[in-house]
Design a protein around this motif. Structure first.
Motif, PDB file in Angstrom:
ATOM      1  N   ARG A 124       1.266  -1.102   0.317  1.00  0.00           N
ATOM      2  CA  ARG A 124      -0.343  -0.149   0.136  1.00  0.00           C
ATOM      3  C   ARG A 124       1.232   1.455   0.160  1.00  0.00           C
ATOM      4  O   ARG A 124       1.238   0.832   0.810  1.00  0.00           O
ATOM      5  CB  ARG A 124      -0.990   0.394   1.017  1.00  0.00           C
ATOM      6  N   PRO A 125       0.740   2.179  -0.727  1.00  0.00           N
ATOM      7  CA  PRO A 125       1.063   3.719  -0.826  1.00  0.00           C
ATOM      8  C   PRO A 125       1.316   4.417  -0.453  1.00  0.00           C
ATOM      9  O   PRO A 125       0.376   4.815   0.541  1.00  0.00           O
ATOM     10  CB  PRO A 125       1.528   3.804  -2.671  1.00  0.00           C
ATOM     11  N   VAL A 126       2.407   5.034   0.231  1.00  0.00           N
ATOM     12  CA  VAL A 126       2.328   6.910   1.305  1.00  0.00           C
ATOM     13  C   VAL A 126       3.136   7.486  -0.212  1.00  0.00           C
ATOM     14  O   VAL A 126       4.125   7.066   0.103  1.00  0.00           O
ATOM     15  CB  VAL A 126       3.026   6.045   2.520  1.00  0.00           C
ATOM     16  N   VAL A 127       1.861   8.071  -0.238  1.00  0.00           N
ATOM     17  CA  VAL A 127       1.821   9.251  -1.018  1.00  0.00           C
ATOM     18  C   VAL A 127       2.770  10.929  -0.405  1.00  0.00           C
ATOM     19  O   VAL A 127       2.773  10.694   0.530  1.00  0.00           O
ATOM     20  CB  VAL A 127       1.028   9.375  -2.093  1.00  0.00           C
ATOM     21  N   LEU A 128       3.460  11.700  -0.790  1.00  0.00           N
ATOM     22  CA  LEU A 128       3.993  12.982  -0.537  1.00  0.00           C
ATOM     23  C   LEU A 128       2.911  13.493  -1.093  1.00  0.00           C
ATOM     24  O   LEU A 128       2.521  13.644  -2.911  1.00  0.00           O
ATOM     25  CB  LEU A 128       5.019  13.284  -1.143  1.00  0.00           C
ATOM     26  N   MET A 129       2.313  14.606   0.023  1.00  0.00           N
ATOM     27  CA  MET A 129       1.405  15.197  -1.023  1.00  0.00           C
ATOM     28  C   MET A 129       2.051  17.360  -0.388  1.00  0.00           C
ATOM     29  O   MET A 129       2.165  17.004   0.661  1.00  0.00           O
ATOM     30  CB  MET A 129      -0.345  15.115  -0.924  1.00  0.00           C
ATOM     31  N   LYS A 130       1.638  17.964  -0.948  1.00  0.00           N
ATOM     32  CA  LYS A 130       1.644  19.571  -0.857  1.00  0.00           C
ATOM     33  C   LYS A 130       0.874  19.455   0.667  1.00  0.00           C
ATOM     34  O   LYS A 130      -0.873  19.247  -0.012  1.00  0.00           O
ATOM     35  CB  LYS A 130       1.532  20.836  -2.104  1.00  0.00           C
ATOM     36  N   GLY A 131       1.244  19.957   1.683  1.00  0.00           N
ATOM     37  CA  GLY A 131       0.432  20.967   2.452  1.00  0.00           C
ATOM     38  C   GLY A 131       1.146  21.099   3.656  1.00  0.00           C
ATOM     39  O   GLY A 131       2.626  20.583   3.751  1.00  0.00           O
ATOM     40  N   SER A 132       0.924  21.594   4.830  1.00  0.00           N
ATOM     41  CA  SER A 132       1.035  22.586   6.174  1.00  0.00           C
ATOM     42  C   SER A 132       0.863  21.524   7.142  1.00  0.00           C
ATOM     43  O   SER A 132       0.874  22.040   8.281  1.00  0.00           O
ATOM     44  CB  SER A 132       0.775  23.994   6.594  1.00  0.00           C
ATOM     45  N   LEU A 133      -0.257  20.941   6.998  1.00  0.00           N
ATOM     46  CA  LEU A 133      -1.071  20.177   7.750  1.00  0.00           C
ATOM     47  C   LEU A 133      -1.363  18.896   7.555  1.00  0.00           C
ATOM     48  O   LEU A 133      -0.645  17.956   6.748  1.00  0.00           O
ATOM     49  CB  LEU A 133      -2.535  20.628   7.916  1.00  0.00           C
ATOM     50  N   PRO A 134      -0.665  17.884   8.981  1.00  0.00           N
ATOM     51  CA  PRO A 134      -0.155  16.650   8.785  1.00  0.00           C
ATOM     52  C   PRO A 134      -1.309  15.655   9.081  1.00  0.00           C
ATOM     53  O   PRO A 134      -2.418  16.680   9.008  1.00  0.00           O
ATOM     54  CB  PRO A 134      -0.091  16.378  10.280  1.00  0.00           C
ATOM     55  N   MET A 135      -1.604  14.799   8.356  1.00  0.00           N
ATOM     56  CA  MET A 135      -2.481  13.860   8.264  1.00  0.00           C
ATOM     57  C   MET A 135      -2.598  13.423   9.114  1.00  0.00           C
ATOM     58  O   MET A 135      -2.384  12.499   9.722  1.00  0.00           O
ATOM     59  CB  MET A 135      -2.157  12.582   6.676  1.00  0.00           C
ATOM     60  N   HIS A 136      -3.195  13.635   9.801  1.00  0.00           N
ATOM     61  CA  HIS A 136      -4.416  13.339  12.247  1.00  0.00           C
ATOM     62  C   HIS A 136      -5.557  12.604  11.359  1.00  0.00           C
ATOM     63  O   HIS A 136      -5.490  12.240  12.798  1.00  0.00           O
ATOM     64  CB  HIS A 136      -4.295  14.951  12.756  1.00  0.00           C
ATOM     65  N   ARG A 137      -6.067  12.274  10.888  1.00  0.00           N
ATOM     66  CA  ARG A 137      -7.416  11.247  10.813  1.00  0.00           C
ATOM     67  C   ARG A 137      -7.296  10.692   9.381  1.00  0.00           C
ATOM     68  O   ARG A 137      -7.104  11.263   7.978  1.00  0.00           O
ATOM     69  CB  ARG A 137      -8.461  12.197  11.079  1.00  0.00           C
ATOM     70  N   GLU A 138      -8.792   9.648   9.758  1.00  0.00           N
ATOM     71  CA  GLU A 138      -8.977   9.321   8.195  1.00  0.00           C
ATOM     72  C   GLU A 138      -9.489  10.940   7.170  1.00  0.00           C
ATOM     73  O   GLU A 138     -10.749  11.233   7.733  1.00  0.00           O
ATOM     74  CB  GLU A 138      -9.640   7.923   8.205  1.00  0.00           C
TER      75      GLU A 138
ATOM     76  N   VAL B  89      -1.183   9.450   3.201  1.00  0.00           N
ATOM     77  CA  VAL B  89      -0.556  10.591   2.965  1.00  0.00           C
ATOM     78  C   VAL B  89       0.291  10.912   4.175  1.00  0.00           C
ATOM     79  O   VAL B  89       0.401  11.141   5.290  1.00  0.00           O
ATOM     80  CB  VAL B  89      -1.992  11.183   2.303  1.00  0.00           C
ATOM     81  N   ILE B  90       1.314  11.731   3.711  1.00  0.00           N
ATOM     82  CA  ILE B  90       2.376  13.002   4.400  1.00  0.00           C
ATOM     83  C   ILE B  90       2.697  13.574   3.758  1.00  0.00           C
ATOM     84  O   ILE B  90       2.492  13.878   2.371  1.00  0.00           O
ATOM     85  CB  ILE B  90       3.908  12.454   4.447  1.00  0.00           C
ATOM     86  N   PHE B  91       2.254  14.934   3.807  1.00  0.00           N
ATOM     87  CA  PHE B  91       1.628  16.128   3.997  1.00  0.00           C
ATOM     88  C   PHE B  91       2.945  17.009   4.449  1.00  0.00           C
ATOM     89  O   PHE B  91       3.338  16.855   5.580  1.00  0.00           O
ATOM     90  CB  PHE B  91       0.531  16.750   4.744  1.00  0.00           C
ATOM     91  N   ARG B  92       3.647  17.937   3.007  1.00  0.00           N
ATOM     92  CA  ARG B  92       4.946  17.965   3.336  1.00  0.00           C
ATOM     93  C   ARG B  92       4.531  19.098   2.466  1.00  0.00           C
ATOM     94  O   ARG B  92       4.209  19.834   1.063  1.00  0.00           O
ATOM     95  CB  ARG B  92       5.949  17.642   3.056  1.00  0.00           C
ATOM     96  N   PRO B  93       4.511  20.834   2.855  1.00  0.00           N
ATOM     97  CA  PRO B  93       5.563  22.432   2.350  1.00  0.00           C
ATOM     98  C   PRO B  93       6.103  22.321   0.941  1.00  0.00           C
ATOM     99  O   PRO B  93       6.044  23.168   0.244  1.00  0.00           O
ATOM    100  CB  PRO B  93       5.662  23.150   3.160  1.00  0.00           C
ATOM    101  N   GLU B  94       7.127  21.629   1.131  1.00  0.00           N
ATOM    102  CA  GLU B  94       8.155  21.636   0.014  1.00  0.00           C
ATOM    103  C   GLU B  94       8.598  19.879  -0.489  1.00  0.00           C
ATOM    104  O   GLU B  94       8.158  18.702  -0.112  1.00  0.00           O
ATOM    105  CB  GLU B  94       9.647  21.721   0.567  1.00  0.00           C
ATOM    106  N   PRO B  95       8.758  19.687  -2.062  1.00  0.00           N
ATOM    107  CA  PRO B  95       9.574  18.397  -2.002  1.00  0.00           C
ATOM    108  C   PRO B  95      10.573  17.608  -1.189  1.00  0.00           C
ATOM    109  O   PRO B  95      10.866  18.811  -0.615  1.00  0.00           O
ATOM    110  CB  PRO B  95       9.768  18.382  -3.591  1.00  0.00           C
TER     111      PRO B  95
END
Length: 219
Positions: A101-115, A185-191
């Motif tokens: 099951r892939p874990v994908v990088l997406m753009k954002g400043s908020l952490p993925m804290h729920r479904e 998903v893991i959200f980060r503001p930058e690559p």
């Protein structure tokens, strides 16, 4: 005479039953188990851009302007795919895979804290996910097209949000559930650029950090 007639009738009835059974068997649609199972990740995963890749490939210039940092995530299971140190991971790219099951990088400043799923509470994390789905081309933005039937990027999960999630899931080899789990998903503001692997393929994780990254920006 009567016995002969009775025998003929019995034979005709037996033949008719045989025809009905054959037609019933041949006309019954067979359920394709493969339709319910996502294609294996290994055949659909898209590798990250390589800074030191071949000259004929398009090279992404990554400017590292920060220290190495561990990326944490809540997913649990067995590591089944990892990138290589030095790989540049762009938004929408798979960082690693757990139980295929892939874990994908997406753009954002908020952490993925729920479904994130239909009929769950509204929140800014929903808008953050929807913005990524628009940027990746899985759905059109109503604010851009002016079409009220397109997605309105806001804090609310709509059926159109769920449809876009399913399309995205299929594109990376996941089963199209329409639900984004916290560990997907893991959200980060930058690559990011992979600086170190903290777990090997085949290793088990129960949350925590799978890899470390160098923070920076792309040109």
């Amino acid at each position: 005479m009567k016995q002969t007639l009775t025998t003929i009738i019995v034979l005709l009835l037996a033949a008719a039953c045989t025809v009905v059974i054959v037609i019933g068997i041949s006309g019954t649609p067979k359920k394709n188990v493969g339709d319910e199972i996502a294609e294996p990740l290994s055949s659909r995963i898209v590798g990250a851009s390589r800074v030191d890749g071949p000259t004929e490939d398009k090279v992404t210039e990554f400017i590292s302007d920060g220290p190495s940092q561990r990326l944490t995530n809540s997913t649990t299971g067995t590591i089944t795919w990892l990138p290589r140190p030095g790989d540049v991971v762009e938004f929408g790219t798979v960082l690693y895979a757990v139980d295929h099951r892939p874990v994908v990088l997406m753009k954002g400043s908020l952490p993925m804290h729920r479904e994130i799923a239909y009929k769950l509470a509204d929140g800014p994390d929903v808008a953050q996910l929807e913005r990524n789905l628009v940027n990746f081309g899985f759905v059109l933005d109503e604010a851009v097209t002016g079409d009220p039937t397109d997605l309105t990027v806001d804090h609310h999960v709509t059926p159109l949000t769920v449809s876009a999630i399913r399309t995205w899931q299929l594109s990376i080899g996941m089963t199209a559930t329409g639900i984004v789990r916290q560990g997907d998903v893991i959200f980060r503001p930058e690559p990011v650029q992979i600086s170190a692997l903290n777990v090997a393929v085949g290793g088990s994780v129960d949350g925590g950090s799978v890899l470390s990254v160098s923070l920076g920006s792309q040109r």
